[in-house]
Write a protein that holds these residues in place. Structure first.
Motif, mmCIF file in Angstrom:
data_model
loop_
_atom_site.group_PDB
_atom_site.id
_atom_site.type_symbol
_atom_site.label_atom_id
_atom_site.label_comp_id
_atom_site.label_asym_id
_atom_site.label_seq_id
_atom_site.Cartn_x
_atom_site.Cartn_y
_atom_site.Cartn_z
ATOM 1 N N ARG A 1 20.439 -5.874 -11.728
ATOM 2 C CA ARG A 1 20.392 -6.342 -13.106
ATOM 3 C C ARG A 1 19.881 -7.776 -13.218
ATOM 4 N NH1 ARG A 1 20.267 -1.390 -14.777
ATOM 5 N NH2 ARG A 1 22.218 -0.263 -14.673
ATOM 6 N N ASN A 2 18.984 -8.172 -12.340
ATOM 7 C CA ASN A 2 18.436 -9.525 -12.418
ATOM 8 C C ASN A 2 16.961 -9.526 -12.779
ATOM 9 O OD1 ASN A 2 17.404 -8.528 -10.048
ATOM 10 N ND2 ASN A 2 17.773 -10.389 -8.854
ATOM 11 N N THR A 3 16.465 -8.367 -13.253
ATOM 12 C CA THR A 3 15.069 -8.298 -13.646
ATOM 13 C C THR A 3 14.925 -7.657 -15.025
ATOM 14 O OG1 THR A 3 14.711 -6.129 -12.616
ATOM 15 C CG2 THR A 3 14.284 -8.075 -11.260
ATOM 16 N N VAL A 4 13.848 -8.042 -15.682
ATOM 17 C CA VAL A 4 13.388 -7.380 -16.896
ATOM 18 C C VAL A 4 12.092 -6.664 -16.538
ATOM 19 C CG1 VAL A 4 12.260 -7.800 -19.118
ATOM 20 C CG2 VAL A 4 14.446 -8.875 -18.619
ATOM 21 N N LEU A 5 11.999 -5.405 -16.876
ATOM 22 C CA LEU A 5 10.761 -4.660 -16.671
ATOM 23 C C LEU A 5 9.939 -4.749 -17.954
ATOM 24 C CD1 LEU A 5 8.914 -2.778 -15.065
ATOM 25 C CD2 LEU A 5 10.290 -0.844 -15.892
ATOM 26 N N LEU A 6 8.734 -5.306 -17.825
ATOM 27 C CA LEU A 6 7.824 -5.499 -18.946
ATOM 28 C C LEU A 6 6.554 -4.724 -18.653
ATOM 29 C CD1 LEU A 6 7.337 -7.080 -21.640
ATOM 30 C CD2 LEU A 6 6.267 -8.854 -20.238
ATOM 31 N N THR A 7 6.259 -3.714 -19.464
ATOM 32 C CA THR A 7 5.088 -2.891 -19.190
ATOM 33 C C THR A 7 3.983 -3.146 -20.216
ATOM 34 O OG1 THR A 7 5.703 -0.957 -20.546
ATOM 35 C CG2 THR A 7 6.639 -1.092 -18.325
ATOM 36 N N GLY A 8 2.749 -2.934 -19.773
ATOM 37 C CA GLY A 8 1.576 -2.964 -20.640
ATOM 38 C C GLY A 8 0.624 -1.879 -20.186
ATOM 39 N N PHE A 9 -0.383 -1.603 -21.003
ATOM 40 C CA PHE A 9 -1.315 -0.522 -20.714
ATOM 41 C C PHE A 9 -2.665 -1.034 -20.225
ATOM 42 C CE2 PHE A 9 1.489 1.687 -23.729
ATOM 43 C CZ PHE A 9 1.677 2.884 -23.063
ATOM 44 N N GLU A 10 -3.323 -0.202 -19.440
ATOM 45 C CA GLU A 10 -4.713 -0.442 -19.085
ATOM 46 C C GLU A 10 -5.583 -0.326 -20.343
ATOM 47 O OE1 GLU A 10 -5.824 2.629 -16.340
ATOM 48 O OE2 GLU A 10 -5.601 4.229 -17.814
ATOM 49 N N LEU B 1 11.242 -3.627 -21.775
ATOM 50 C CA LEU B 1 10.433 -3.763 -22.982
ATOM 51 C C LEU B 1 9.031 -3.262 -22.660
ATOM 52 C CD1 LEU B 1 10.033 -4.693 -25.907
ATOM 53 C CD2 LEU B 1 9.420 -6.960 -25.003
ATOM 54 N N ALA B 2 8.604 -2.238 -23.370
ATOM 55 C CA ALA B 2 7.244 -1.726 -23.220
ATOM 56 C C ALA B 2 6.363 -2.351 -24.298
ATOM 57 C CB ALA B 2 7.240 -0.205 -23.340
ATOM 58 N N LEU B 3 5.191 -2.782 -23.910
ATOM 59 C CA LEU B 3 4.221 -3.362 -24.824
ATOM 60 C C LEU B 3 3.054 -2.402 -25.013
ATOM 61 C CD1 LEU B 3 3.927 -6.983 -23.342
ATOM 62 C CD2 LEU B 3 5.512 -6.185 -25.117
ATOM 63 N N GLY B 4 2.476 -2.441 -26.211
ATOM 64 C CA GLY B 4 1.289 -1.664 -26.490
ATOM 65 C C GLY B 4 0.367 -2.420 -27.416
ATOM 66 N N GLN B 5 -0.873 -2.007 -27.448
ATOM 67 C CA GLN B 5 -1.875 -2.637 -28.318
ATOM 68 C C GLN B 5 -2.070 -1.800 -29.578
ATOM 69 O OE1 GLN B 5 -5.745 -4.247 -26.733
ATOM 70 N NE2 GLN B 5 -6.603 -2.553 -27.920
ATOM 71 N N ALA B 6 -2.030 -2.459 -30.721
ATOM 72 C CA ALA B 6 -2.314 -1.808 -32.001
ATOM 73 C C ALA B 6 -3.430 -2.583 -32.683
ATOM 74 C CB ALA B 6 -1.067 -1.759 -32.874
ATOM 75 N N SER B 7 -4.633 -2.063 -32.612
ATOM 76 C CA SER B 7 -5.801 -2.809 -33.074
ATOM 77 C C SER B 7 -5.793 -3.069 -34.575
ATOM 78 C CB SER B 7 -7.082 -2.054 -32.694
ATOM 79 O OG SER B 7 -7.182 -1.925 -31.295
ATOM 80 N N ASN B 8 -5.047 -2.267 -35.334
ATOM 81 C CA ASN B 8 -5.034 -2.427 -36.788
ATOM 82 C C ASN B 8 -3.895 -3.313 -37.289
ATOM 83 O OD1 ASN B 8 -3.045 -0.623 -36.071
ATOM 84 N ND2 ASN B 8 -3.273 0.655 -37.889
ATOM 85 N N ARG B 9 -3.187 -3.958 -36.383
ATOM 86 C CA ARG B 9 -2.057 -4.795 -36.802
ATOM 87 C C ARG B 9 -2.368 -6.262 -36.554
ATOM 88 N NH1 ARG B 9 3.428 -1.279 -35.600
ATOM 89 N NH2 ARG B 9 2.414 0.770 -35.623
#
Length: 213
Positions: A4-13, A70-78
């Motif tokens: 419990r000493n890490t945060v998993l942060l994801t992003g997309f190709e 926390l998962a991150l994603g791209q929203a081109s219209n925002r």
């Protein structure tokens, strides 16, 4: 055993013809960052592919045993940092993924619940972002593309745990005038993580209810 000493942060190709994906550029910039309490950020790039995105996410959760995801994603219209409230059990792809696959009207998890809510403290996170001058909003739809698939799969995977998790959509970095430069995406995401890691009592003491919809 979970440390419990890490945060998993994801992003997309990158996908859809964009040369970069703001979610991965943000996650990559935060990889290794130390948050309050000595919590380290570990970034993971997910494929924008229906057939492999969830497998990569599940493997990372299993190996890292993170304190928060926390998962991150791209929203081109925002044009704002969009904190997603709900993931739906639906894939309805408007364009093919990076494997040229385009599922239509199929569930993320056959037989699963219709929806899951994020388990992050979204309103305190939003309040902190707005107070710091970031354009930010709560969103009730993560779409029905790979972002929503990952969001739903994440909540399903962690549904019987105490690990908070959720999804944040970021504006695109492409085009002549991005809504926010990368530095602001990075600092805003870091602030959101810092708030999400605070104890519930501290969040309740600092949160002003009633003004954020």
């Amino acid at each position: 055993m979970a440390t419990r000493n890490t945060v998993l942060l994801t992003g997309f190709e990158p996908f859809g013809g964009d040369p970069v994906n703001s979610s991965w550029e943000t996650a990559r910039a935060l990889d290794g960052a130390e948050l309050p309490g000595g919590v380290k950020v570990r970034a993971l790039q997910l494929p924008c592919r229906f057939g492999s995105a969830l497998g990569a996410l599940h493997d990372a959760i299993q190996s890292q045993q993170p304190r928060l995801v926390l998962a991150l994603g791209q929203a081109s219209n925002r044009r704002a940092l969009s904190l997603e409230r709900v993931a739906i059990n639906l894939i309805d792809a408007r364009i093919p993924d990076n494997d040229a696959v385009q599922p239509i009207d199929v569930p993320v998890v056959p037989g699963g619940p219709a929806a899951y809510f994020a388990t992050l403290p979204l309103k305190p996170m939003l309040q902190a972002l707005l107070a710091a001058g970031y354009p930010a909003e709560l969103s009730c739809t993560a779409g029905s593309y790979v972002c929503n698939q990952v969001f739903y799969g994440l909540q399903h995977r962690l549904r019987r745990t105490v690990v908070p998790s959720g999804f944040l959509h970021l504006p695109s970095l492409s085009g002549p005038e991005p809504a926010l430069p990368l530095e602001r995406l990075v600092s805003g995401t870091r602030l959101a993580l810092e708030v999400a890691l605070q104890p519930p009592a501290a969040l309740a003491a600092g949160f002003s209810a009633g003004q954020i919809s």
